[in-house]
Design a protein around this motif. Structure first.
Motif, PDB file in Angstrom:
ATOM      1  N   ASP A 343       0.817  -1.212   0.000  1.00  0.00           N
ATOM      2  CA  ASP A 343       0.000   0.000   0.000  1.00  0.00           C
ATOM      3  C   ASP A 343       0.854   1.266   0.000  1.00  0.00           C
ATOM      4  OD1 ASP A 343       0.418  -1.320   2.669  1.00  0.00           O
ATOM      5  OD2 ASP A 343      -0.147   0.663   3.396  1.00  0.00           O
ATOM      6  N   LYS A 344       2.145   1.145   0.331  1.00  0.00           N
ATOM      7  CA  LYS A 344       3.033   2.301   0.365  1.00  0.00           C
ATOM      8  C   LYS A 344       3.806   2.485  -0.937  1.00  0.00           C
ATOM      9  CE  LYS A 344       3.725   2.332   5.377  1.00  0.00           C
ATOM     10  NZ  LYS A 344       4.741   2.354   6.460  1.00  0.00           N
ATOM     11  N   LEU A 345       3.570   1.601  -1.899  1.00  0.00           N
ATOM     12  CA  LEU A 345       4.319   1.653  -3.164  1.00  0.00           C
ATOM     13  C   LEU A 345       3.470   2.214  -4.288  1.00  0.00           C
ATOM     14  CD1 LEU A 345       6.028  -1.874  -3.119  1.00  0.00           C
ATOM     15  CD2 LEU A 345       7.049   0.309  -2.451  1.00  0.00           C
ATOM     16  N   ASP A 346       4.084   3.013  -5.150  1.00  0.00           N
ATOM     17  CA  ASP A 346       3.403   3.504  -6.353  1.00  0.00           C
ATOM     18  C   ASP A 346       3.394   2.428  -7.433  1.00  0.00           C
ATOM     19  OD1 ASP A 346       2.934   6.020  -5.222  1.00  0.00           O
ATOM     20  OD2 ASP A 346       4.938   6.721  -5.795  1.00  0.00           O
ATOM     21  N   SER A 347       4.469   1.617  -7.468  1.00  0.00           N
ATOM     22  CA  SER A 347       4.555   0.521  -8.444  1.00  0.00           C
ATOM     23  C   SER A 347       5.368  -0.619  -7.833  1.00  0.00           C
ATOM     24  CB  SER A 347       5.224   1.000  -9.748  1.00  0.00           C
ATOM     25  OG  SER A 347       6.538   1.474  -9.477  1.00  0.00           O
ATOM     26  N   ILE A 348       5.127  -1.818  -8.326  1.00  0.00           N
ATOM     27  CA  ILE A 348       5.822  -2.998  -7.803  1.00  0.00           C
ATOM     28  C   ILE A 348       7.184  -3.122  -8.480  1.00  0.00           C
ATOM     29  CG2 ILE A 348       5.677  -5.485  -7.449  1.00  0.00           C
ATOM     30  CD1 ILE A 348       3.513  -3.847  -6.023  1.00  0.00           C
ATOM     31  N   PRO A 349       8.276  -3.266  -7.715  1.00  0.00           N
ATOM     32  CA  PRO A 349       9.604  -3.436  -8.324  1.00  0.00           C
ATOM     33  C   PRO A 349       9.643  -4.666  -9.226  1.00  0.00           C
ATOM     34  CG  PRO A 349       9.781  -3.020  -5.952  1.00  0.00           C
ATOM     35  CD  PRO A 349       8.336  -3.218  -6.237  1.00  0.00           C
ATOM     36  N   THR A 350      10.430  -4.598 -10.259  1.00  0.00           N
ATOM     37  CA  THR A 350      10.494  -5.700 -11.236  1.00  0.00           C
ATOM     38  C   THR A 350      11.603  -6.701 -10.916  1.00  0.00           C
ATOM     39  OG1 THR A 350      11.918  -4.349 -12.652  1.00  0.00           O
ATOM     40  CG2 THR A 350       9.539  -4.279 -13.083  1.00  0.00           C
ATOM     41  N   ASN A 351      12.502  -6.317 -10.002  1.00  0.00           N
ATOM     42  CA  ASN A 351      13.669  -7.181  -9.729  1.00  0.00           C
ATOM     43  C   ASN A 351      13.559  -7.892  -8.379  1.00  0.00           C
ATOM     44  OD1 ASN A 351      13.850  -4.749  -8.396  1.00  0.00           O
ATOM     45  ND2 ASN A 351      16.099  -4.665  -8.472  1.00  0.00           N
ATOM     46  N   LEU A 352      12.340  -8.239  -7.987  1.00  0.00           N
ATOM     47  CA  LEU A 352      12.137  -8.961  -6.730  1.00  0.00           C
ATOM     48  C   LEU A 352      12.641 -10.394  -6.851  1.00  0.00           C
ATOM     49  CD1 LEU A 352       8.492  -7.801  -5.825  1.00  0.00           C
ATOM     50  CD2 LEU A 352      10.630  -7.025  -4.777  1.00  0.00           C
ATOM     51  N   PRO A 353      12.926 -11.061  -5.714  1.00  0.00           N
ATOM     52  CA  PRO A 353      13.322 -12.480  -5.769  1.00  0.00           C
ATOM     53  C   PRO A 353      12.261 -13.299  -6.490  1.00  0.00           C
ATOM     54  CG  PRO A 353      13.726 -11.596  -3.576  1.00  0.00           C
ATOM     55  CD  PRO A 353      12.985 -10.529  -4.337  1.00  0.00           C
ATOM     56  N   GLU A 354      12.679 -14.400  -7.088  1.00  0.00           N
ATOM     57  CA  GLU A 354      11.777 -15.248  -7.865  1.00  0.00           C
ATOM     58  C   GLU A 354      10.602 -15.742  -7.010  1.00  0.00           C
ATOM     59  OE1 GLU A 354      12.098 -19.165 -10.810  1.00  0.00           O
ATOM     60  OE2 GLU A 354      13.807 -18.518  -9.585  1.00  0.00           O
ATOM     61  N   ASN A 355       9.416 -15.735  -7.613  1.00  0.00           N
ATOM     62  CA  ASN A 355       8.180 -16.232  -6.974  1.00  0.00           C
ATOM     63  C   ASN A 355       7.743 -15.423  -5.751  1.00  0.00           C
ATOM     64  OD1 ASN A 355       8.017 -18.427  -8.814  1.00  0.00           O
ATOM     65  ND2 ASN A 355       9.456 -19.609  -7.557  1.00  0.00           N
ATOM     66  N   THR A 356       8.135 -14.143  -5.708  1.00  0.00           N
ATOM     67  CA  THR A 356       7.731 -13.290  -4.587  1.00  0.00           C
ATOM     68  C   THR A 356       6.249 -12.949  -4.671  1.00  0.00           C
ATOM     69  OG1 THR A 356       9.924 -12.282  -4.382  1.00  0.00           O
ATOM     70  CG2 THR A 356       8.080 -11.042  -3.456  1.00  0.00           C
ATOM     71  N   LEU A 357       5.538 -13.077  -3.528  1.00  0.00           N
ATOM     72  CA  LEU A 357       4.156 -12.629  -3.415  1.00  0.00           C
ATOM     73  C   LEU A 357       4.154 -11.204  -2.894  1.00  0.00           C
ATOM     74  CD1 LEU A 357       2.567 -15.786  -1.710  1.00  0.00           C
ATOM     75  CD2 LEU A 357       2.758 -15.293  -4.138  1.00  0.00           C
ATOM     76  N   VAL A 358       3.226 -10.407  -3.363  1.00  0.00           N
ATOM     77  CA  VAL A 358       3.141  -9.006  -2.948  1.00  0.00           C
ATOM     78  C   VAL A 358       1.782  -8.771  -2.304  1.00  0.00           C
ATOM     79  CG1 VAL A 358       3.233  -6.598  -3.707  1.00  0.00           C
ATOM     80  CG2 VAL A 358       4.686  -8.318  -4.819  1.00  0.00           C
ATOM     81  N   LEU A 359       1.782  -8.164  -1.100  1.00  0.00           N
ATOM     82  CA  LEU A 359       0.519  -7.952  -0.396  1.00  0.00           C
ATOM     83  C   LEU A 359       0.634  -6.781   0.572  1.00  0.00           C
ATOM     84  CD1 LEU A 359       1.053  -9.124   2.697  1.00  0.00           C
ATOM     85  CD2 LEU A 359       0.810 -11.323   1.568  1.00  0.00           C
ATOM     86  N   SER A 360      -0.503  -6.419   1.145  1.00  0.00           N
ATOM     87  CA  SER A 360      -0.555  -5.444   2.231  1.00  0.00           C
ATOM     88  C   SER A 360      -1.322  -6.086   3.376  1.00  0.00           C
ATOM     89  CB  SER A 360      -1.254  -4.154   1.789  1.00  0.00           C
ATOM     90  OG  SER A 360      -1.522  -3.331   2.920  1.00  0.00           O
ATOM     91  N   ALA A 361      -0.578  -6.516   4.405  1.00  0.00           N
ATOM     92  CA  ALA A 361      -1.225  -7.152   5.556  1.00  0.00           C
ATOM     93  C   ALA A 361      -2.134  -6.166   6.280  1.00  0.00           C
ATOM     94  CB  ALA A 361      -0.167  -7.697   6.511  1.00  0.00           C
ATOM     95  N   LEU A 362      -1.732  -4.882   6.294  1.00  0.00           N
ATOM     96  CA  LEU A 362      -2.517  -3.860   6.989  1.00  0.00           C
ATOM     97  C   LEU A 362      -3.872  -3.662   6.326  1.00  0.00           C
ATOM     98  CD1 LEU A 362      -2.533  -1.691   9.249  1.00  0.00           C
ATOM     99  CD2 LEU A 362      -1.603  -0.090   7.560  1.00  0.00           C
ATOM    100  N   ASN A 363      -3.880  -3.586   4.983  1.00  0.00           N
ATOM    101  CA  ASN A 363      -5.130  -3.379   4.238  1.00  0.00           C
ATOM    102  C   ASN A 363      -5.804  -4.689   3.838  1.00  0.00           C
ATOM    103  OD1 ASN A 363      -4.619  -0.681   4.428  1.00  0.00           O
ATOM    104  ND2 ASN A 363      -3.878  -0.428   2.330  1.00  0.00           N
ATOM    105  N   LYS A 364      -5.155  -5.820   4.177  1.00  0.00           N
ATOM    106  CA  LYS A 364      -5.674  -7.153   3.868  1.00  0.00           C
ATOM    107  C   LYS A 364      -5.905  -7.353   2.368  1.00  0.00           C
ATOM    108  CE  LYS A 364      -7.852  -7.795   8.374  1.00  0.00           C
ATOM    109  NZ  LYS A 364      -9.082  -8.151   9.133  1.00  0.00           N
ATOM    110  N   THR A 365      -4.965  -6.843   1.580  1.00  0.00           N
ATOM    111  CA  THR A 365      -5.026  -7.047   0.126  1.00  0.00           C
ATOM    112  C   THR A 365      -3.930  -8.025  -0.271  1.00  0.00           C
ATOM    113  OG1 THR A 365      -3.582  -5.123  -0.266  1.00  0.00           O
ATOM    114  CG2 THR A 365      -5.959  -4.751  -0.336  1.00  0.00           C
ATOM    115  N   GLY A 366      -4.228  -8.932  -1.190  1.00  0.00           N
ATOM    116  CA  GLY A 366      -3.262  -9.925  -1.644  1.00  0.00           C
ATOM    117  C   GLY A 366      -3.187 -11.155  -0.754  1.00  0.00           C
ATOM    118  N   LEU A 367      -4.088 -11.265   0.229  1.00  0.00           N
ATOM    119  CA  LEU A 367      -4.020 -12.409   1.153  1.00  0.00           C
ATOM    120  C   LEU A 367      -4.407 -13.725   0.499  1.00  0.00           C
ATOM    121  CD1 LEU A 367      -5.435 -11.015   4.524  1.00  0.00           C
ATOM    122  CD2 LEU A 367      -3.075 -11.232   3.783  1.00  0.00           C
ATOM    123  N   ASN A 368      -5.276 -13.690  -0.519  1.00  0.00           N
ATOM    124  CA  ASN A 368      -5.691 -14.942  -1.179  1.00  0.00           C
ATOM    125  C   ASN A 368      -4.499 -15.685  -1.767  1.00  0.00           C
ATOM    126  OD1 ASN A 368      -8.360 -14.653  -0.551  1.00  0.00           O
ATOM    127  ND2 ASN A 368      -8.919 -13.681  -2.482  1.00  0.00           N
TER     128      ASN A 368
END
Length: 368
Positions: A343-368
């Protein structure tokens, strides 16, 4: 175990309830209950057929204690293989204890823990794996554990062992035949057949051995460790998954100093989510103990969720810490990188470790 005794105990959970069931089993079960149970309608317990139920009163010296139903199971067609009676009474704790003491005074003995199932095993009503499955079925907390216990209770594991024993006896017979006629120029067993049989038996044994580890995990819940540096949002993620405030959340680094654990059932399978102390170097003695427990939890986990945020990723800490966790974890453990605070990012970085999941635990987004 003295099978000449008659034992009695609660078959239901102790405590107040609508009804309770007292089970009594042994050679004098009918004799003991007949002394204190008086069926209505002129019926007699002594002559009642198996798989029937009688309604009547339990009393002592003219004092009625309760009106009960007595279910009749005549041996060997009972759970224990012995004459067995099950008394369904009202679930008052006082009534339960009064009836138990009444049975004990009239010749029954208190059953030891698991003694009814032990007698079933000793009398050939269950094999050892089925006897163990009874406890697993009682304690099953999810659909998968229930299915495993039911399969074992039906004799699935015992059938595998019996088949294996038969194949081993066949192999032994062929070998002994060869040895008996070793001096003669006669070959009774095909060498290729023997080799195939040995490999097959080895495969079955290895499969059964591997199934123990899998069955143990499914029965007790799949351990999922949430690891990462302090303030990565581990406790927030645990709370979001459980949908309750299970762990204390604050901006102060090192808030979690011990492991916090709770179970979540997903699609009939139990997952034990474990929140851990943040991984960092510290001079705090208590926090260091918590960090050591974090690594212990990582080593015992089937799945590790490595949690980090963009700040840690930008500083280059993530890959080093991820490598450290992968080295600590078991070789079969699945380590999943998880970028939190999306929730604090404008865009998701493209060079994350392989198979990284992206979520916001605070806003409960991406939990599925």
């Amino acid at each position: 175990m003295n099978q000449n005794t008659t034992i009695a105990a609660l078959a239901t959970n102790p405590g107040m309830a609508a009804i309770a069931v007292i089970r009594i089993s042994g050679p004098t079960a009918f004799e003991v209950v007949c002394k204190v149970f008086h069926p209505y309608g002129g019926k007699k317990l002594e002559t009642a057929e198996g798989y029937t139920i009688l309604f009547g009163k339990m009393q002592e010296n003219g004092r009625k204690i309760d009106e009960v139903l007595v279910s009749i199971f005549r041996g060997p067609h009972s759970y224990t293989g012995e004459d067995t009676l099950e008394i369904s009474c009202h679930g008052s704790v006082y009534v339960q204890q009064e009836l138990l003491q009444l049975l004990y005074r009239n010749g029954a003995e208190p059953a030891k823990a698991g003694e009814f199932t032990l007698r079933a095993f000793m009398n050939g009503k269950l094999d050892l794996s089925q006897a163990e499955a009874v406890a697993d079925l009682i304690s099953a907390g999810n659909q998968t554990a229930h299915a495993l216990a039911m399969q074992q209770l039906r004799g699935g594991f015992g059938d595998e062992i019996r088949k294996l024993r038969t194949e081993l006896l066949n192999f032994l017979a062929l070998i002994e035949l060869e040895l008996d006629f070793s001096t003669e120029d006669v070959e009774f067993a095909d060498r290729k057949l023997l080799e195939t049989l040995v490999k097959h038996i080895q495969g079955v044994v290895n499969r059964l051995k591997d199934s123990y580890a899998m069955g143990n995990v499914l029965k007790n819940g799949i351990p999922v460790t949430i690891a990462g540096k302090p303030n990565a949002g581990k406790s927030t993620l645990l709370n979001a998954l459980l949908n309750e405030e299970r762990a204390i959340v604050s901006d102060i680094a090192g808030t979690t100093r011990d492991t916090i654990e709770d179970v979540l059932v997903l699609d009939g399978m139990a997952f034990r989510f474990i929140d851990t102390a943040g991984l960092r170097k510290t001079d705090d003695v208590v926090e260091n103990i918590g960090i050591e427990r974090s690594f212990k939890s990582i080593r015992e986990a089937s799945i590790v969720l490595y949690l980090f945020d963009y700040e840690g990723f930008e500083k280059g800490e993530v890959n080093n810490q991820l490598k450290q966790i992968q080295e600590e974890a078991n070789v079969n453990t699945l380590v999943i990188p998880v970028m939190n605070k999306a929730d604090k990012l404008d865009s998701i970085p493209t060079n994350l470790p392989e198979n990284t999941l992206v979520l916001s635990a605070l806003n409960k987004t991406g939990l599925n």
